[in-house]
Design a protein around this motif. Structure first.
Motif, PDB file in Angstrom:
ATOM      1  N   SER A   1     -18.578  51.810 -25.657  1.00  0.00           N
ATOM      2  CA  SER A   1     -18.241  50.366 -25.388  1.00  0.00           C
ATOM      3  C   SER A   1     -17.636  49.851 -26.644  1.00  0.00           C
ATOM      4  N   LEU A   2     -16.582  49.378 -26.404  1.00  0.00           N
ATOM      5  CA  LEU A   2     -15.713  48.871 -27.543  1.00  0.00           C
ATOM      6  C   LEU A   2     -16.250  47.335 -27.784  1.00  0.00           C
ATOM      7  N   THR A   3     -17.247  46.991 -28.390  1.00  0.00           N
ATOM      8  CA  THR A   3     -17.588  45.504 -28.216  1.00  0.00           C
ATOM      9  C   THR A   3     -17.444  44.765 -29.711  1.00  0.00           C
ATOM     10  N   ASP A   4     -17.902  43.530 -29.612  1.00  0.00           N
ATOM     11  CA  ASP A   4     -18.094  42.835 -30.609  1.00  0.00           C
ATOM     12  C   ASP A   4     -19.385  42.325 -30.989  1.00  0.00           C
ATOM     13  N   ILE A   5     -20.019  42.703 -31.904  1.00  0.00           N
ATOM     14  CA  ILE A   5     -21.443  42.493 -32.301  1.00  0.00           C
ATOM     15  C   ILE A   5     -21.499  41.719 -33.848  1.00  0.00           C
ATOM     16  N   PRO A   6     -22.626  41.098 -34.164  1.00  0.00           N
ATOM     17  CA  PRO A   6     -22.891  40.440 -35.193  1.00  0.00           C
ATOM     18  C   PRO A   6     -22.833  41.374 -36.318  1.00  0.00           C
ATOM     19  N   LYS A   7     -22.432  41.107 -37.377  1.00  0.00           N
ATOM     20  CA  LYS A   7     -22.563  41.988 -38.670  1.00  0.00           C
ATOM     21  C   LYS A   7     -23.771  42.311 -39.232  1.00  0.00           C
ATOM     22  N   PRO A   8     -24.291  43.421 -39.201  1.00  0.00           N
ATOM     23  CA  PRO A   8     -25.624  43.678 -39.818  1.00  0.00           C
ATOM     24  C   PRO A   8     -26.214  43.094 -41.142  1.00  0.00           C
ATOM     25  N   LYS A   9     -27.395  42.694 -41.134  1.00  0.00           N
ATOM     26  CA  LYS A   9     -27.951  42.201 -42.299  1.00  0.00           C
ATOM     27  C   LYS A   9     -28.882  43.391 -43.039  1.00  0.00           C
ATOM     28  N   PRO A  10     -28.437  43.417 -44.373  1.00  0.00           N
ATOM     29  CA  PRO A  10     -29.253  44.630 -45.101  1.00  0.00           C
ATOM     30  C   PRO A  10     -30.737  44.247 -45.227  1.00  0.00           C
TER      31      PRO A  10
END
Ligand SMILES: [Zn+2]
Ligand SMILES: [Zn+2]
Length: 335
Positions: free
Chosen positions: A14-23
Motif C-alpha cells: 500500500s503506497l501511503t503517506d505516514i508521519p516521519k518517524p521520530k528516533p
C-alpha cells in the motif's frame, strides 16, 4: 512521508503517506538513499510469513543520518552513507555478545522491514549501533543491496563453508545472491563452478572471472559426483539440494541458503557414510558488514545492481516474481 507498506491479506504494498518517524533515545534517523528489493518480500506478500500487522517493508537500507536520539554522542558526518545491518540485533543477548549477532534472540527482536518498519520510505529510524559507515566511492544502491545480497553469501561461503584458497566450490543458483556468491568465492581464491538453468545467468557468471559455468541440466554429464569441498545451494528446492548431495565430496560441506521450499530431501545413506556436513546459513554479522564493504571498496566484489524509482515498487516486485530482474534491484526515493 512516502511509505510502501505491507497490509495483511493484500498482495501489493500500500503506497501511503505516514508521519516521519521520530528516533528513540538510542536511534538515528536515516534519510533513505536506496533500498534493495528481495525475494523475501515476495514470501511476505504471499502471506507465507504470517505477519498480522501493517509495517513498511524494505530490509536492505542505505541512507544519511539526519537526526539522532538524545543518548547518542557519536558524530555522524553529513553526506556520508550508512548501511543498516538488517537483522537489527539487540546488542545484549548471548549471541550478540559472542559475535553471532545474526542469531540474536534478544527480547522483542525484529528485522528491519520484516515485521517492523523498513526502508521503502523517505526516512527510517534504527538503533544507532546497527548502522555501518559505507566507504566513499560506493553508491547508495550498491551499499543497500550489499547488506543482504553480498552479506548473506559472504557469511555462507567464508564463515560457514570455510572456503579458502583452492577450495573447490559449487555455487547452485545464480540469482542476486548466487551471483555475488561467485564473486565472494573467487575473491577467497577458490576454484569455482557455478550452475543455473538460465543460460543468460551463466553468461553473466562467466564475466565475473575464471570459473566453470554449467547449465544445471548438464551437471551430471560434465562433473563427477563427489567433486566439491563445499556446495552452496542458493535455491533450496528438491532438485538443487539433491544435486548438492550428489556433488559434495566425502567429508565436505553443503551450505543451504535458499528458502525455495519449506522442506528439502536428505538422502541419509551417503550423508552418513561420507560424513557430509549440512549447514544452514542466515544473513550475516555486523563485523562481516565491515568486511564486505572493504572487499567492495577494493573492487574484489562488484555487485550488479539495477535501479528504479521507489514509487514503482509494486511493479518491480512483480517483475522480480516473474524472473525478469537479471541481477538485483534497488529503489531510489527520487520523488
Ligand atoms: Zn533480503
Ligand atoms: Zn541480541
Amino acid at each position: 512521508m512516502f511509505a510502501a507498506r505491507y497490509v495483511p491479506g493484500q498482495k501489493k504494498l500500500s503506497l501511503t503517506d505516514i508521519p516521519k518517524p521520530k528516533p528513540g533515545p538510542r536511534d538515528v534517523l536515516l534519510k533513505i538513499r536506496a533500498a534493495g528489493i528481495c525475494h523475501s518480500d515476495l514470501h511476505v506478500l504471499a502471506g507465507e510469513v504470517g505477519y498480522t500487522h501493517t509495517f513498511t517493508m524494505g530490509h536492505e537500507a542505505c541512507g544519511e543520518v539526519v537526526e539522532k536520539g538524545s543518548d547518542i554522542s557519536t558524530e555522524f558526518k553529513a553526506g556520508t552513507l550508512y548501511a543498516v545491518h538488517g537483522p537489527n540485533p539487540c546488542g545484549d543477548c548471548t549471541y550478540c555478545r559472542t559475535g553471532f549477532d545474526n542469531l540474536c534472540n534478544g527480547p522483542g527482536r525484529t528485522f528491519v522491514g520484516l515485521g517492523q518498519d523498513g526502508a521503502y520510505a523517505e526516512y527510517l529510524a534504527v538503533p544507532a549501533r546497527n548502522i555501518v559507515e559505507v566507504p566513499k566511492g560506493i553508491t547508495p544502491e550498491v551499499a543497500a543491496v550489499a547488506t543482504d545480497a553480498v552479506l548473506t553469501p559472504y557469511h555462507a561461503i567464508k564463515a560457514l563453508g570455510e572456503v579458502q584458497t583452492n577450495s573447490k566450490v559449487l555455487i547452485i543458483g545464480l540469482g542476486g545472491l548466487g551471483m555475488n556468491g561467485v564473486q565472494v568465492a573467487l575473491a577467497l581464491g577458490a576454484k569455482v563452478t557455478a550452475c543455473d538453468l538460465r543460460d543468460a545467468s551463466l553468461e553473466m557468471a562467466r564475466s565475473m572471472g575464471k570459473l566453470d559455468a554449467i547449465n544445471s541440466k548438464d551437471l551430471d554429464k560434465q562433473v563427477k559426483p563427489g567433486s566439491f569441498d563445499v556446495v552452496v545451494d542458493f535455491v533450496g528446492r528438491d532438485s538443487t539440494f539433491t544435486q548438492a548431495q550428489t556433488f559434495v565430496r566425502p567429508g565436505g560441506t553443503i551450505v543451504l541458503v535458499g528458502l525455495g521450499s519449506q522442506q528439502v530431501p536428505v538422502i541419509s545413506t551417503p550423508l552418513i557414510s561420507y560424513q557430509v556436513r549440512v549447514q544452514g546459513a542466515f544473513w550475516g554479522t555486523h563485523q562481516e558488514m565491515h568486511e564486505i564493504f572493504q572487499l567492495i571498496s577494493e573492487g574484489k566484489i562488484k555487485p550488479q545492481v539495477e535501479t528504479a524509482p521507489m514509487k514503482d515498487v509494486n511493479h518491480w516486485l512483480e517483475e522480480l516474481e516473474a524472473g525478469h530482474i537479471k541481477s538485483r534491484m534497488a529503489l531510489l526515493p527520487n520523488f
